[in-house]
Motif scaffolding. Structure first.
Motif, PDB file in Angstrom:
ATOM      1  N   LYS A   1       0.854  -1.187   0.000  1.00 55.39           N
ATOM      2  CA  LYS A   1       0.000   0.000   0.000  1.00 55.39           C
ATOM      3  C   LYS A   1       0.889   1.235   0.000  1.00 55.39           C
ATOM      4  N   GLY A   2       0.623   2.142  -0.935  1.00 58.66           N
ATOM      5  CA  GLY A   2       1.491   3.302  -1.052  1.00 58.66           C
ATOM      6  C   GLY A   2       2.901   2.866  -1.379  1.00 58.66           C
ATOM      7  N   ALA A   3       3.854   3.310  -0.613  1.00 63.62           N
ATOM      8  CA  ALA A   3       5.255   2.932  -0.799  1.00 63.62           C
ATOM      9  C   ALA A   3       5.727   2.040   0.336  1.00 63.62           C
ATOM     10  N   THR A   4       4.807   1.270   0.910  1.00 64.80           N
ATOM     11  CA  THR A   4       5.143   0.394   2.030  1.00 64.80           C
ATOM     12  C   THR A   4       4.669  -1.028   1.758  1.00 64.80           C
ATOM     13  N   ALA A   5       5.504  -1.989   2.122  1.00 66.68           N
ATOM     14  CA  ALA A   5       5.122  -3.399   2.096  1.00 66.68           C
ATOM     15  C   ALA A   5       4.898  -3.848   3.529  1.00 66.68           C
ATOM     16  N   HIS A   6       3.695  -4.315   3.817  1.00 67.27           N
ATOM     17  CA  HIS A   6       3.338  -4.791   5.154  1.00 67.27           C
ATOM     18  C   HIS A   6       3.384  -6.317   5.145  1.00 67.27           C
ATOM     19  N   LEU A   7       4.246  -6.894   5.975  1.00 65.75           N
ATOM     20  CA  LEU A   7       4.451  -8.337   6.001  1.00 65.75           C
ATOM     21  C   LEU A   7       3.779  -8.950   7.226  1.00 65.75           C
ATOM     22  N   PHE A   8       3.099 -10.079   7.018  1.00 66.78           N
ATOM     23  CA  PHE A   8       2.447 -10.828   8.095  1.00 66.78           C
ATOM     24  C   PHE A   8       2.880 -12.287   7.955  1.00 66.78           C
ATOM     25  N   HIS A   9       3.282 -12.886   9.074  1.00 65.65           N
ATOM     26  CA  HIS A   9       3.935 -14.191   8.955  1.00 65.65           C
ATOM     27  C   HIS A   9       3.638 -15.079  10.162  1.00 65.65           C
ATOM     28  N   VAL A  10       3.218 -16.322   9.854  1.00 64.94           N
ATOM     29  CA  VAL A  10       3.024 -17.355  10.868  1.00 64.94           C
ATOM     30  C   VAL A  10       3.482 -18.676  10.259  1.00 64.94           C
ATOM     31  N   GLY A  11       4.491 -19.325  10.860  1.00 67.93           N
ATOM     32  CA  GLY A  11       4.898 -20.635  10.371  1.00 67.93           C
ATOM     33  C   GLY A  11       6.281 -20.653   9.742  1.00 67.93           C
ATOM     34  N   ASP A  12       6.475 -21.590   8.798  1.00 69.23           N
ATOM     35  CA  ASP A  12       7.820 -21.778   8.247  1.00 69.23           C
ATOM     36  C   ASP A  12       7.917 -21.498   6.751  1.00 69.23           C
ATOM     37  N   ALA A  13       6.928 -20.799   6.187  1.00 74.29           N
ATOM     38  CA  ALA A  13       7.126 -20.277   4.836  1.00 74.29           C
ATOM     39  C   ALA A  13       8.138 -19.138   4.941  1.00 74.29           C
ATOM     40  N   ARG A  14       8.485 -18.543   3.827  1.00 74.90           N
ATOM     41  CA  ARG A  14       9.524 -17.521   3.884  1.00 74.90           C
ATOM     42  C   ARG A  14       9.216 -16.387   2.911  1.00 74.90           C
ATOM     43  N   ILE A  15       9.518 -15.168   3.345  1.00 73.64           N
ATOM     44  CA  ILE A  15       9.425 -13.987   2.479  1.00 73.64           C
ATOM     45  C   ILE A  15      10.811 -13.349   2.430  1.00 73.64           C
ATOM     46  N   GLY A  16      11.277 -13.087   1.222  1.00 77.39           N
ATOM     47  CA  GLY A  16      12.567 -12.436   1.056  1.00 77.39           C
ATOM     48  C   GLY A  16      12.488 -11.362  -0.010  1.00 77.39           C
ATOM     49  N   ARG A  17      13.491 -10.497  -0.031  1.00 76.55           N
ATOM     50  CA  ARG A  17      13.562  -9.443  -1.045  1.00 76.55           C
ATOM     51  C   ARG A  17      14.877  -9.567  -1.798  1.00 76.55           C
ATOM     52  N   LEU A  18      14.792  -9.458  -3.109  1.00 77.86           N
ATOM     53  CA  LEU A  18      15.985  -9.572  -3.942  1.00 77.86           C
ATOM     54  C   LEU A  18      16.963  -8.457  -3.597  1.00 77.86           C
ATOM     55  N   ALA A  19      18.196  -8.857  -3.317  1.00 75.89           N
ATOM     56  CA  ALA A  19      19.245  -7.886  -2.968  1.00 75.89           C
ATOM     57  C   ALA A  19      20.502  -8.262  -3.745  1.00 75.89           C
ATOM     58  N   GLY A  20      20.622  -7.703  -4.947  1.00 74.05           N
ATOM     59  CA  GLY A  20      21.778  -8.038  -5.780  1.00 74.05           C
ATOM     60  C   GLY A  20      21.747  -9.491  -6.194  1.00 74.05           C
ATOM     61  N   PRO A  21      22.827 -10.236  -5.926  1.00 75.02           N
ATOM     62  CA  PRO A  21      22.878 -11.637  -6.332  1.00 75.02           C
ATOM     63  C   PRO A  21      22.265 -12.604  -5.322  1.00 75.02           C
ATOM     64  N   SER A  22      21.578 -12.090  -4.304  1.00 69.07           N
ATOM     65  CA  SER A  22      21.023 -12.965  -3.281  1.00 69.07           C
ATOM     66  C   SER A  22      19.673 -12.447  -2.815  1.00 69.07           C
ATOM     67  N   LEU A  23      19.142 -13.064  -1.767  1.00 66.96           N
ATOM     68  CA  LEU A  23      17.871 -12.669  -1.177  1.00 66.96           C
ATOM     69  C   LEU A  23      18.073 -12.214   0.256  1.00 66.96           C
ATOM     70  N   GLU A  24      17.444 -11.111   0.592  1.00 65.07           N
ATOM     71  CA  GLU A  24      17.444 -10.632   1.977  1.00 65.07           C
ATOM     72  C   GLU A  24      16.263 -11.263   2.699  1.00 65.07           C
ATOM     73  N   PRO A  25      16.482 -12.097   3.715  1.00 61.07           N
ATOM     74  CA  PRO A  25      15.348 -12.705   4.433  1.00 61.07           C
ATOM     75  C   PRO A  25      14.602 -11.656   5.255  1.00 61.07           C
ATOM     76  N   LEU A  26      13.292 -11.668   5.142  1.00 60.52           N
ATOM     77  CA  LEU A  26      12.452 -10.714   5.869  1.00 60.52           C
ATOM     78  C   LEU A  26      11.588 -11.386   6.927  1.00 60.52           C
ATOM     79  N   THR A  27      11.610 -12.699   6.995  1.00 65.63           N
ATOM     80  CA  THR A  27      10.840 -13.438   8.003  1.00 65.63           C
ATOM     81  C   THR A  27      11.727 -14.507   8.638  1.00 65.63           C
ATOM     82  N   VAL A  28      11.265 -15.025   9.758  1.00 70.63           N
ATOM     83  CA  VAL A  28      11.971 -16.078  10.486  1.00 70.63           C
ATOM     84  C   VAL A  28      11.037 -17.273  10.608  1.00 70.63           C
ATOM     85  N   GLU A  29      11.550 -18.485  10.317  1.00 73.39           N
ATOM     86  CA  GLU A  29      10.714 -19.681  10.406  1.00 73.39           C
ATOM     87  C   GLU A  29      10.405 -20.001  11.875  1.00 73.39           C
TER      88      GLU A  29
END
Length: 371
Positions: A231-259
């Protein structure tokens, strides 16, 4: 008495401009113009003055039905004239010689530039298992609702020990989309999403108890759940469990959640510590991230990220040529090639444009954290 007296067929003087006399009687109530639809408003006004002020045996009461007929015809004239009007569709502006620049196209272009735009690719497969208990989806509402509530993407993984895990995962995702967009516009994204997720958790837990899985919760309606609301210029993350959300950071992924997993007392096995449906209440991780055009977010289930390195995921996305569906399918196929024996699901979201209007830019992080 005059209304009951039979009337003779008589002719009225032709209204000015009609071109022919009026001679047709309707139900004995008086003459009606044969070409009424072709008369001008001035013709009707002149004819009306004749009827009201004219001499003869008809009094005003006797003329009322006819006057009402003429009034209806006069009201119909503007509608008939409107059908002949022309409407122009303007799709651009130029340097007009005899007309000002149109503001509506400028406003439309400004609104388009101010709207959030994302591209989404996804893939989900049962892999080597008999049933796919993962569920992934996205909701891109109409522009007005998107400005109020944003764009949502969610992924869920029903526990493999349950025969109804696929129902739990599908319910969690679909309920989030249907209920989140119906919450009060006065609520923040965090409040709206967390209340919806909490309600879904309570329902899944109640279904587990109703299905006599009270002492075997891992066989009930239990699922992980992770979602992003842009929404707007913000990403709101909601997390329960062991799926994963990450953001592309150059040649890798920045983890944004914890399993949310805990290790067993013996061996290397781990178990879910948090999931929807495990209990009457659930703790939901929340995080708000500023986004910019070009940012890419990746959602995966454990069947993928436990078998594909972050650098390999980033490489597949970089080499997909902008085809996010193909990139998601390639990442899932790589997980299966690397030995994944689980369902495999991948969601990829690329932010193409963020709002330019100051009032639509994301609020500061400390405000976003408010309930």
């Amino acid at each position: 008495p005059d209304l009951l007296r039979p009337r003779s067929r008589r002719k009225l003087p032709a209204p000015v401009g009609s071109g022919k006399p009026n001679s047709r009687l309707i139900n004995g109530l008086g003459p009606v113009a044969d070409r009424a639809a072709g008369l001008s408003r001035l013709d009707f006004q002149r004819h009306l003055r004749y009827l009201v002020a004219g001499k003869g045996r008809m009094n005003l009461i006797a003329r009322l039905p006819l006057l009402m007929s003429f009034a209806l015809l006069m009201l119909a004239l503007p509608a008939a004239a409107a059908t002949e009007r022309r409407v122009a569709l303007v799709i651009g502006n130029s340097s007009y010689a005899n007309a000002p620049v149109l503001s509506n196209t400028v406003n439309d272009a400004r609104d388009m530039a101010a709207a959030l735009a994302v591209s989404i690719g996804h893939y989900s497969s049962r892999g080597t298992r008999a049933k796919n208990q993962d569920f992934i989806g996205a909701m891109i509402p109409d522009p007005a609702l998107a400005r109020l509530k944003g764009v949502a993407v969610a992924i869920a993984d029903g526990v493999s020990s349950s025969e109804v895990g696929h129902i739990a995962s599908e319910t969690a995702v679909k309920a989030f989309f249907s209920d989140y967009y119906c919450t009060s516009d006065a609520w923040t994204v965090k409040t709206s999403a967390q209340r919806v997720i909490a309600a879904t958790n309570a329902w899944l837990h109640a279904m587990t108890r109703k299905a006599f899985f009270v002492h075997e919760r891992e066989k009930g309606y239990v699922t992980t759940f992770s979602a992003i609301v842009f929404k707007g210029a913000t990403a709101h993350l909601f997390h329960v469990g062991d799926a994963r959300i990450g953001r592309l950071a150059g040649p890798s992924l920045e983890p944004l959640t914890v399993e949310h997993r805990i290790g067993a007392e013996e061996g290397n096995a781990t178990y879910l510590a948090r999931a929807l449906g495990l209990g009457p209440h659930v703790e939901i991780d929340y995080r708000a991230e500023q986004v910019a055009a070009g940012d890419i977010f990746v959602l995966t289930t454990d069947g993928v990220h436990e078998h594909v390195a972050a650098s390999e995921i980033a490489g597949r996305i970089a080499g997909c040529g902008g085809d996010l569906d193909a990139a998601a399918a390639g990442i899932a196929a790589l997980a299966l090639q690397n030995g994944s024996a689980d369902n495999v699901s991948v969601g990829i979201v690329r932010v193409d444009r963020v709002p330019e209007r100051p009032e639509e830019v994301a609020v500061p992080m400390e405000v976003a954290q408010l309930p």
